[in-house]
Design an enzyme around this catalytic site. Structure first.
Site, PDB file in Angstrom:
ATOM      1  N   LEU A   1     -19.790  -7.002-140.523  1.00 31.23           N
ATOM      2  CA  LEU A   1     -20.514  -6.682-141.837  1.00 31.23           C
ATOM      3  C   LEU A   1     -21.089  -8.057-142.047  1.00 31.23           C
ATOM      4  O   LEU A   1     -20.770  -9.005-141.990  1.00 31.23           O
ATOM      5  CB  LEU A   1     -19.498  -6.448-142.909  1.00 31.23           C
ATOM      6  CG  LEU A   1     -19.795  -5.760-144.345  1.00 31.23           C
ATOM      7  CD1 LEU A   1     -20.672  -4.611-144.016  1.00 31.23           C
ATOM      8  CD2 LEU A   1     -18.628  -5.781-145.091  1.00 31.23           C
ATOM      9  N   ASP A   2     -22.390  -8.109-142.758  1.00 33.49           N
ATOM     10  CA  ASP A   2     -23.163  -9.310-142.693  1.00 33.49           C
ATOM     11  C   ASP A   2     -22.506 -10.281-143.733  1.00 33.49           C
ATOM     12  O   ASP A   2     -21.765  -9.792-144.630  1.00 33.49           O
ATOM     13  CB  ASP A   2     -24.676  -8.977-143.628  1.00 33.49           C
ATOM     14  CG  ASP A   2     -25.739  -8.181-142.800  1.00 33.49           C
ATOM     15  OD1 ASP A   2     -25.300  -8.323-141.495  1.00 33.49           O
ATOM     16  OD2 ASP A   2     -26.700  -7.628-143.498  1.00 33.49           O
ATOM     17  N   ARG A   3     -22.682 -11.422-143.548  1.00 34.77           N
ATOM     18  CA  ARG A   3     -21.878 -12.268-144.183  1.00 34.77           C
ATOM     19  C   ARG A   3     -22.109 -12.358-145.777  1.00 34.77           C
ATOM     20  O   ARG A   3     -20.986 -12.410-146.687  1.00 34.77           O
ATOM     21  CB  ARG A   3     -22.458 -13.848-143.961  1.00 34.77           C
ATOM     22  CG  ARG A   3     -21.814 -15.002-144.554  1.00 34.77           C
ATOM     23  CD  ARG A   3     -22.241 -16.340-143.958  1.00 34.77           C
ATOM     24  NE  ARG A   3     -23.400 -16.551-144.598  1.00 34.77           N
ATOM     25  CZ  ARG A   3     -23.806 -17.374-145.600  1.00 34.77           C
ATOM     26  NH1 ARG A   3     -22.695 -17.681-146.516  1.00 34.77           N
ATOM     27  NH2 ARG A   3     -25.026 -17.339-146.017  1.00 34.77           N
TER      28      ARG A   3
END
Length: 322
Positions: free
Chosen positions: A145-147
């Site tokens: 999951l994107d930061r």
């Protein structure tokens, strides 16, 4: 088809929940020594660090013994070392556990926390934190999951089972639902399914839409709006998993997600430790059939998006928005 021989186990323990770097020397090359190969592999910018590792005996072989820089190059040889951990600003938000059994851990990740070690984010990542906090050194991520995105992430407890869970995501057998806060556009006809071709070149910050066969499909549905501040909440269901897909599609619809530093335009990032104005995107739901146990999982994040629950405080002080 010949089965690839697995690498030998690491002779070095984890450090702060982070695995040592493993390097397999290529089968062909012009290097005379291990030191020459690592120096070329990591470049002039890191030459001093590589020299220091060899001098300190931090590069080791499968037997755990130090490998001197002048060791003769042997194709296929494995060496391990711990990278120098970067100084990181702690992400001051909790990493909640939504579900755990002997096979998987599903965590509810906060904004600003990377999923796995990469670049300048190493110990301050969800994977490293969970390994330390749960005492599970073999824990691995089944997907990323994107930061900047908050929400549900699935981790696997047993390395031998990781492939089965990764296959779920590869084969699109996981139903994922996201929630976003963005401007309200009364002229935007919803629900709508957005289809486009998205590409992202290595080394570039942003992905972009290009002509061609669609490889990115997103369902965008309304989930409420407010007249007083012109904001709306959206339910997003991706059918594919291209990098930044939902962010690109929302910007293309003319309703970019609040707090997005990349879309529709790249803006200057804040200093380290600036946790204001988090991206208002949340991985709200995961639904899948467990490939190992056969159990049906329907999991939901307990987080709220701050711009919707309290817009006046979103973007305020450190720690707002979780």
């Amino acid at each position: 088809m010949r089965r690839r021989t697995p690498p030998p186990p690491s002779p070095l323990p984890q450090r702060e929940g982070v695995d040592p770097v493993r390097v397999r020397l290529p089968g062909e090359g012009h290097w005379a020594t291990v030191g020459e190969h690592l120096a070329e592999r990591y470049g002039a910018a890191r030459a001093e660090a590589v020299d220091a590792m060899f001098a300190a005996g931090r590069v080791v072989g499968a037997d755990g013994r130090a490998v001197p820089a002048d060791t003769a190059y042997v194709p296929g040889m494995f060496v391990w070392f711990h990278r120098d951990l970067p100084a990181e600003e702690p992400v001051p938000f909790p990493l909640e556990i939504v579900y755990r059994d002997e096979h998987i851990v599903v965590a509810d990740k906060p904004h600003f926390l990377a999923t796995t070690p990469r670049g300048s984010h190493v110990t301050e990542t969800a994977l490293a934190r969970l390994r330390r906090e749960l005492g599970l050194p073999a824990l691995g991520a089944a997907h990323r999951l994107d930061r900047l995105t908050a929400g549900l992430v699935l981790f696997t407890v047993r390395p031998e089972e990781r492939g089965a869970y990764q296959t779920l995501f590869r084969d699109r057998l996981v139903r994922k639902v996201y929630e976003a806060v963005a401007p309200y556009d009364p002229g935007l006809a919803l629900p709508v399914t957005v289809r486009s071709r998205i590409v992202k070149e290595r080394g570039t910050l942003t992905a972009r839409e290009v002509p061609g066969e669609p490889n990115a499909v997103s369902r965008v549905e309304p989930a409420g709006h407010r007249a007083d501040d012109g904001l709306a909440r959206y339910r997003l269901t991706p059918q594919t998993g291209q990098t930044h897909q939902l962010r690109v599609h929302m910007a293309a619809l003319g309703v970019p997600i609040l707090g997005d530093p990349l879309y529709p335009e790249v803006t200057a990032s804040g200093p380290a430790g600036d946790f204001r104005r988090p991206l208002q995107l949340l991985a709200r739901e995961l639904e899948f059939t467990d490939p190992v146990t056969g159990a049906e999982h329907r999991l939901r994040s307990g987080r709220t998006l701050a711009a919707w629950s309290s817009y006046d405080t979103w973007g305020g002080g450190r720690g707002v928005g979780q």
